[in-house]
Each structure stands twice: as structure tokens, then as C-alpha cells.
Design a protein around this motif. Structure first.
Motif: not given
Length: 280
Positions: A133-147, A172-176
Motif C-alpha cells: 500500500a506504500t511501496y512499489a516492489p522492485g523486479n531486479e536482484s542485485v549482486v555486487v562485485e566487491l574487492p 556467483g554470490a558468496n556473501v548474501i
């Protein structure tokens, strides 16, 4: 990939955004004093408020949001990665996003993620929530390549949707992560088992900073910010609902070791469902 020290910041955000930002800055400073290079804050770091009109009035876009601006400054000041679990962002076209973000040590925003799954539930004792009722849902999962790791982003209720984290692990995510504002009622019932299950089944470290305690708008959140190993071991936990910081050293190589022992990501097979009706 390497060993890095991670922190999860536990908060009790109220309706005053400036005060919440001050608290965040203080706790991030405490985390840095413990030698961390990655600091995560909880869902709705900026404010927790049921009053929709007041929330809308407080909204800013990404470039002008006080939480994002403070996170960028903190990342640059301390030379760390700052992961804002989420805050409410004006997303244009009358949309409100429950949005997380990660900032690099330069202060640059690396990635954002909009919460996909909306917490639309009716609990016991009359507790009811309608995030849609307040928020619009996203539709894309995100994995960030950190060092030092590949980090999958998620928020709170997402933790109940195993397929989201499975796809991140396969990518390839090894931390979630699942920074949260879990209700006390659902947290007492399910928080620990969900956190450990997602880590185990994906052979990944899991970091979830949480809101905790009785908030100004009357809601009560569970706290218990947690960091879990790929083998399901709790490496650090706030065993309470008070604001604070937890820290753990993460050896990303342990993810590969766990996946070699239990290669369920590789062993999964496609299948179909056959429904069989019993004749009366």
C-alpha cells in the motif's frame, strides 16, 4: 577474494530522520574502531513511521536523501564500504522505493536494490501489515562485485523466498544479505532458522543487520542482528534488541569449501510436478 571484517549495525529508528542519521554515524564509527571494512545498517535506517502522509512528506530522491548522503560521506571518511540496508526513497512517478545501497571507500554509490517482496501479512493478535500500500516492489536482484566478495543484496521479507538467494549464489554470490526490520512476533518464531537455512543451502556467508525494540510508531522489532557462516555457524549475533554493533571476520574461501563438501548448487535437477487425486 580475501578475508575481511564485517559489521552489522543494529538500530531502533524512529520518525526523526536527522536523529536516526546521527545514530547511524555514531554506530558506524564504533564499527570502524573495531577494524571493519564493510558495515551494514538495517532496513529502514532513515525512519520507521506508520503515518504514510508524514513518510511521503519526508521523502527525497537519491541525490538528496540524508541517509544516502551521510553513508557516502562515512564511506569516504573511513575508507570503507557502507551498505545501507534500506531507506524510503522518492523514486519518481509517485512511487516510493524501499531501497538499499552500497557505497565505495571513495564515497561513490556502487549499487542500489529495491525490495522485491512486499510484506503483506495478517499475523496473530491483530497485527497486520500491507507494504504494497506504500511501496512499489522492485523486479531486479542485485549482486555486487566487491574487492573481497560477491555480495547479494536483499531486504527483510526477501529472506523467505529461497529462490532469490539461490539465483544470486548461481550468479556467483558468496556473501548474501537480508538487512531487516523483522517484527518481534515473526522474529521469535523464524528469524534464526531462516538466516541459517539461507546460508547453508547456498554455501554462502549471510549478514543481516536488524532493527530492534519498541519504536515511536508503536511497532516492535526483533533485533538479533546476525552473521552466519556457509556451514550454518553463527559467527556473531546481537542476542538482544538494543542498538549496537556486531563484528565477524569472514574468510570468503570458506564458501567454496562448503560448496565442495555439499555441492547442491551443482546437483540440482529440473523436475515437474505430478498431481495425483485420490478417488473417493
Amino acid at each position: 577474494m580475501s578475508i575481511f571484517r564485517a559489521a552489522a549495525v543494529q538500530m531502533r529508528s524512529g520518525a526523526d530522520i536527522a536523529r536516526n542519521v546521527e545514530t547511524m554515524e555514531k554506530l558506524v564509527g564504533e564499527a570502524v574502531a573495531k577494524g571493519t571494512t564493510y558495515v551494514q545498517t538495517p532496513e529502514m535506517t532513515g525512519a520507521l513511521m506508520r503515518d504514510r502522509e508524514a513518510l511521503i512528506a519526508s521523502l527525497r530522491d537519491e541525490d538528496n536523501d540524508p541517509v544516502f548522503r551521510a553513508a557516502s560521506a562515512l564511506a569516504a571518511k573511513y575508507g570503507i564500504f557502507v551498505h545501507i540496508g534500506s531507506t524510503a526513497i522518492a523514486a519518481g512517478n509517485d512511487r516510493i522505493a524501499n531501497r538499499g545501497a552500497i557505497f565505495a571507500p571513495t564515497g561513490r554509490k556502487l549499487a542500489t536494490y529495491d525490495k522485491i517482496h512486499m510484506f503483506d501479512v495478517d499475523l496473530d493478535n491483530g497485527e497486520s501489515w500491507r507494504e504494497s500500500a506504500t511501496y512499489a516492489p522492485g523486479n531486479e536482484s542485485v549482486v555486487v562485485e566487491l574487492p573481497f566478495a560477491n555480495l547479494g543484496m536483499a531486504i527483510c521479507y526477501d529472506i523467505r523466498f529461497a529462490q532469490l538467494f539461490r539465483e544470486q549464489a548461481l550468479a556467483g554470490a558468496n556473501v548474501i544479505s537480508a538487512p531487516a526490520a523483522f517484527t518481534r512476533q515473526t522474529g521469535e518464531a523464524h528469524w534464526h532458522v531462516l538466516q541459517r537455512a539461507r546460508a547453508i543451502e547456498n554455501g554462502a556467508f549471510l549478514i543481516s543487520a536488524a532493527q530492534g525494540g519498541l519504536h515511536e510508531d508503536g511497532r516492535e522489532t526483533y533485533g538479533h542482528s546476525i552473521i552466519v557462516s556457509p556451514w550454518g555457524k553463527v559467527l556473531a549475533e546481537a542476542d538482544h534488541a538494543e542498538p549496537g554493533v556486531i563484528v565477524a571476520d569472514i574468510d570468503v574461501a570458506e564458501s567454496a569449501t562448503a560448496r565442495a563438501k555439499i555441492p547442491n548448487l551443482k546437483n540440482a535437477r529440473p523436475f515437474t510436478i505430478k498431481m495425483v487425486a485420490a478417488n473417493a
